[in-house]
Design a protein around this motif. Structure first.
Motif, PDB file in Angstrom:
ATOM      1  N   PHE A 137      19.987  58.754  -8.424  1.00 18.02           N
ATOM      2  CA  PHE A 137      19.288  59.869  -7.776  1.00 18.02           C
ATOM      3  C   PHE A 137      20.059  60.363  -6.545  1.00 18.02           C
ATOM      4  O   PHE A 137      20.272  61.554  -6.355  1.00 18.02           O
ATOM      5  N   TYR A 138      20.509  59.414  -5.723  1.00 12.68           N
ATOM      6  CA  TYR A 138      21.227  59.809  -4.511  1.00 12.68           C
ATOM      7  C   TYR A 138      22.604  60.377  -4.820  1.00 12.68           C
ATOM      8  O   TYR A 138      23.094  61.267  -4.121  1.00 12.68           O
ATOM      9  N   ILE A 139      23.235  59.889  -5.882  1.00 14.18           N
ATOM     10  CA  ILE A 139      24.533  60.451  -6.287  1.00 14.18           C
ATOM     11  C   ILE A 139      24.363  61.901  -6.712  1.00 14.18           C
ATOM     12  O   ILE A 139      25.155  62.781  -6.356  1.00 14.18           O
ATOM     13  N   ILE A 140      23.298  62.175  -7.461  1.00 12.39           N
ATOM     14  CA  ILE A 140      23.040  63.556  -7.895  1.00 12.39           C
ATOM     15  C   ILE A 140      22.765  64.456  -6.692  1.00 12.39           C
ATOM     16  O   ILE A 140      23.285  65.577  -6.592  1.00 12.39           O
ATOM     17  N   CYS A 141      21.944  63.967  -5.747  1.00 12.06           N
ATOM     18  CA  CYS A 141      21.641  64.757  -4.546  1.00 12.06           C
ATOM     19  C   CYS A 141      22.907  65.058  -3.755  1.00 12.06           C
ATOM     20  O   CYS A 141      23.112  66.182  -3.266  1.00 12.06           O
ATOM     21  N   LEU A 142      23.781  64.031  -3.619  1.00  8.60           N
ATOM     22  CA  LEU A 142      25.029  64.237  -2.886  1.00  8.60           C
ATOM     23  C   LEU A 142      25.914  65.250  -3.610  1.00  8.60           C
ATOM     24  O   LEU A 142      26.535  66.110  -2.981  1.00  8.60           O
ATOM     25  N   GLY A 143      25.952  65.174  -4.932  1.00  6.89           N
ATOM     26  CA  GLY A 143      26.736  66.133  -5.704  1.00  6.89           C
ATOM     27  C   GLY A 143      26.230  67.554  -5.515  1.00  6.89           C
ATOM     28  O   GLY A 143      27.010  68.490  -5.338  1.00  6.89           O
ATOM     29  N   TYR A 144      24.909  67.725  -5.527  1.00  5.57           N
ATOM     30  CA  TYR A 144      24.325  69.048  -5.296  1.00  5.57           C
ATOM     31  C   TYR A 144      24.661  69.552  -3.897  1.00  5.57           C
ATOM     32  O   TYR A 144      24.997  70.719  -3.686  1.00  5.57           O
ATOM     33  N   PHE A 145      24.567  68.657  -2.922  1.00  8.05           N
ATOM     34  CA  PHE A 145      24.827  69.059  -1.536  1.00  8.05           C
ATOM     35  C   PHE A 145      26.271  69.533  -1.366  1.00  8.05           C
ATOM     36  O   PHE A 145      26.530  70.584  -0.781  1.00  8.05           O
ATOM     37  N   LEU A 146      27.226  68.751  -1.888  1.00 13.01           N
ATOM     38  CA  LEU A 146      28.640  69.116  -1.739  1.00 13.01           C
ATOM     39  C   LEU A 146      28.959  70.410  -2.487  1.00 13.01           C
ATOM     40  O   LEU A 146      29.664  71.274  -1.980  1.00 13.01           O
ATOM     41  N   THR A 147      28.398  70.533  -3.693  1.00 14.38           N
ATOM     42  CA  THR A 147      28.645  71.755  -4.469  1.00 14.38           C
ATOM     43  C   THR A 147      28.035  72.971  -3.785  1.00 14.38           C
ATOM     44  O   THR A 147      28.661  74.025  -3.684  1.00 14.38           O
ATOM     45  N   GLY A 148      26.793  72.802  -3.285  1.00 12.89           N
ATOM     46  CA  GLY A 148      26.138  73.916  -2.591  1.00 12.89           C
ATOM     47  C   GLY A 148      26.867  74.329  -1.335  1.00 12.89           C
ATOM     48  O   GLY A 148      27.005  75.510  -1.037  1.00 12.89           O
ATOM     49  N   THR A 149      27.384  73.340  -0.586  1.00  9.67           N
ATOM     50  CA  THR A 149      28.130  73.647   0.635  1.00  9.67           C
ATOM     51  C   THR A 149      29.402  74.420   0.309  1.00  9.67           C
ATOM     52  O   THR A 149      29.775  75.358   1.016  1.00  9.67           O
ATOM     53  N   ALA A 150      30.053  74.029  -0.778  1.00  9.93           N
ATOM     54  CA  ALA A 150      31.314  74.686  -1.147  1.00  9.93           C
ATOM     55  C   ALA A 150      31.095  76.094  -1.671  1.00  9.93           C
ATOM     56  O   ALA A 150      31.910  76.997  -1.432  1.00  9.93           O
ATOM     57  N   LEU A 151      29.969  76.323  -2.344  1.00 10.24           N
ATOM     58  CA  LEU A 151      29.756  77.622  -3.003  1.00 10.24           C
ATOM     59  C   LEU A 151      28.764  78.523  -2.282  1.00 10.24           C
ATOM     60  O   LEU A 151      28.494  79.620  -2.748  1.00 10.24           O
ATOM     61  N   ALA A 152      28.234  78.067  -1.131  1.00  9.90           N
ATOM     62  CA  ALA A 152      27.151  78.802  -0.469  1.00  9.90           C
ATOM     63  C   ALA A 152      27.507  80.250  -0.177  1.00  9.90           C
ATOM     64  O   ALA A 152      26.657  81.134  -0.240  1.00  9.90           O
ATOM     65  N   LYS A 153      28.748  80.511   0.156  1.00  8.50           N
ATOM     66  CA  LYS A 153      29.160  81.867   0.525  1.00  8.50           C
ATOM     67  C   LYS A 153      29.715  82.653  -0.653  1.00  8.50           C
ATOM     68  O   LYS A 153      30.067  83.818  -0.520  1.00  8.50           O
ATOM     69  N   LYS A 154      29.801  82.007  -1.802  1.00  6.96           N
ATOM     70  CA  LYS A 154      30.450  82.667  -2.931  1.00  6.96           C
ATOM     71  C   LYS A 154      29.466  83.097  -4.011  1.00  6.96           C
ATOM     72  O   LYS A 154      29.714  84.034  -4.744  1.00  6.96           O
ATOM     73  N   VAL A 155      28.343  82.391  -4.112  1.00  2.60           N
ATOM     74  CA  VAL A 155      27.429  82.620  -5.238  1.00  2.60           C
ATOM     75  C   VAL A 155      26.041  82.979  -4.723  1.00  2.60           C
ATOM     76  O   VAL A 155      25.576  82.421  -3.732  1.00  2.60           O
ATOM     77  N   ASP A 156      25.386  83.886  -5.398  1.00  7.14           N
ATOM     78  CA  ASP A 156      24.026  84.274  -5.040  1.00  7.14           C
ATOM     79  C   ASP A 156      23.082  83.073  -5.126  1.00  7.14           C
ATOM     80  O   ASP A 156      23.191  82.232  -6.027  1.00  7.14           O
ATOM     81  N   VAL A 157      22.112  83.003  -4.185  1.00  8.33           N
ATOM     82  CA  VAL A 157      21.225  81.845  -4.098  1.00  8.33           C
ATOM     83  C   VAL A 157      20.390  81.673  -5.366  1.00  8.33           C
ATOM     84  O   VAL A 157      20.270  80.577  -5.918  1.00  8.33           O
ATOM     85  N   VAL A 158      19.788  82.767  -5.826  1.00  6.64           N
ATOM     86  CA  VAL A 158      18.939  82.681  -7.016  1.00  6.64           C
ATOM     87  C   VAL A 158      19.764  82.279  -8.233  1.00  6.64           C
ATOM     88  O   VAL A 158      19.345  81.447  -9.048  1.00  6.64           O
ATOM     89  N   PHE A 159      20.968  82.846  -8.354  1.00  6.48           N
ATOM     90  CA  PHE A 159      21.844  82.474  -9.468  1.00  6.48           C
ATOM     91  C   PHE A 159      22.216  80.996  -9.379  1.00  6.48           C
ATOM     92  O   PHE A 159      22.244  80.288 -10.391  1.00  6.48           O
ATOM     93  N   SER A 160      22.480  80.517  -8.151  1.00  8.02           N
ATOM     94  CA  SER A 160      22.810  79.111  -7.944  1.00  8.02           C
ATOM     95  C   SER A 160      21.663  78.222  -8.397  1.00  8.02           C
ATOM     96  O   SER A 160      21.871  77.176  -9.028  1.00  8.02           O
ATOM     97  N   LEU A 161      20.430  78.637  -8.046  1.00  8.72           N
ATOM     98  CA  LEU A 161      19.260  77.844  -8.433  1.00  8.72           C
ATOM     99  C   LEU A 161      19.161  77.734  -9.952  1.00  8.72           C
ATOM    100  O   LEU A 161      18.894  76.656 -10.490  1.00  8.72           O
ATOM    101  N   MET A 162      19.394  78.837 -10.664  1.00  9.24           N
ATOM    102  CA  MET A 162      19.328  78.817 -12.122  1.00  9.24           C
ATOM    103  C   MET A 162      20.371  77.869 -12.699  1.00  9.24           C
ATOM    104  O   MET A 162      20.085  77.089 -13.615  1.00  9.24           O
ATOM    105  N   VAL A 163      21.598  77.920 -12.152  1.00  9.43           N
ATOM    106  CA  VAL A 163      22.663  77.045 -12.649  1.00  9.43           C
ATOM    107  C   VAL A 163      22.307  75.586 -12.431  1.00  9.43           C
ATOM    108  O   VAL A 163      22.456  74.743 -13.326  1.00  9.43           O
ATOM    109  N   VAL A 164      21.803  75.275 -11.223  1.00 10.04           N
ATOM    110  CA  VAL A 164      21.467  73.890 -10.895  1.00 10.04           C
ATOM    111  C   VAL A 164      20.339  73.370 -11.790  1.00 10.04           C
ATOM    112  O   VAL A 164      20.363  72.227 -12.252  1.00 10.04           O
TER     113      VAL A 164
END
Length: 233
Positions: free
Chosen positions: A193-220
């Motif tokens: 569970f914590y590995i998945i959360c960390l993966g989401y956090f790192l991916t979100g931090t890297a893509l926060a300025k590149k991808v639309d939030v709603v689109f990101s939510l759908m992908v996740v």
């Protein structure tokens, strides 16, 4: 006309939105109403001339109305500043209200919806419209006070940075949303569970300025569904 009545009338600003003059009819409507209220005695023929093309962000247009009256009464150039501020507020409004505030309101409400959907809906309406109504209510007075220097008021409140602040908050609360969603989906509180959360956090931090939030939510959500089905965690 009190501020409250002026505010209520501003809500009908887009009632005659059309492809010919966009928001021009609404702009003239508010000019005419305020001209009567304040007894500015602007000739009708001057106001009717404004029935041409006009377009800006619909939540910030009252600032333009205030600037227009201030410049007219000061024998300035209201047309010039009407054009300048309509473009500037169009860009600023789109960046904040549509790009930042709307997804932020959605994420906040989505977290609350896990516990009470009715309160979540009420929260969304109150939170989003707080900013919407505030700018409509105060717009004319600020525009009329500052005139062509109205942009300095926006600089004082650092309005051009609000989008960045809300993007950061949205990214953080998106992570919180995913954690709540994973718990609600039956994920156990273990190492995976914590590995998945960390993966989401790192991916979100890297893509926060590149991808639309709603689109990101759908992908996740799709990735989470695939993980649950294929790996079983």
């Amino acid at each position: 006309m009190s501020k409250l009545k002026r505010f209520i009338k501003s809500l009908f600003y887009q009632a005659n939105w059309n492809y010919e003059n966009m928001q021009g009819t609404g702009f003239v409507y508010l000019l005419d109403e305020i001209n009567k209220e304040k007894e500015f005695n602007v000739p009708d023929r001057i106001i009717k001339k404004e029935l041409s093309y006009f377009n800006t962000h619909p939540f910030l247009f009252m600032f333009v109305v205030g600037v227009w009256f201030r410049e007219f009464l000061n024998n300035g150039d209201p047309e010039q500043y009407k054009r300048i501020y309509s473009s500037a507020f169009g860009a600023l409004g789109d960046s904040f209200f549509w790009h930042a505030l709307r997804p932020a309101s959605f994420v906040f409400a989505a977290i609350i919806a896990f516990y009470n959907p009715v309160i979540a809906l009420i929260f969304y309406l109150l939170f989003f419209n707080f900013f919407h109504f505030f700018f409509l209510y105060r717009g004319f007075d600020i525009g009329f006070t500052y005139g062509k220097e109205t942009i300095s008021w926006f600089n004082k409140i650092l309005f051009n940075k609000w989008s960045n602040y809300f993007d950061i908050m949205t990214s953080f609360f998106m992570g919180l949303f995913l954690i709540v969603m994973l718990h609600k989906s039956g994920f156990e509180n273990n190492v995976n569970f914590y590995i998945i959360c960390l993966g989401y956090f790192l991916t979100g931090t890297a893509l926060a300025k590149k991808v639309d939030v709603v689109f990101s939510l759908m992908v996740v959500m799709i990735v989470t569904f695939v993980l649950k089905i294929s790996v079983g965690i």
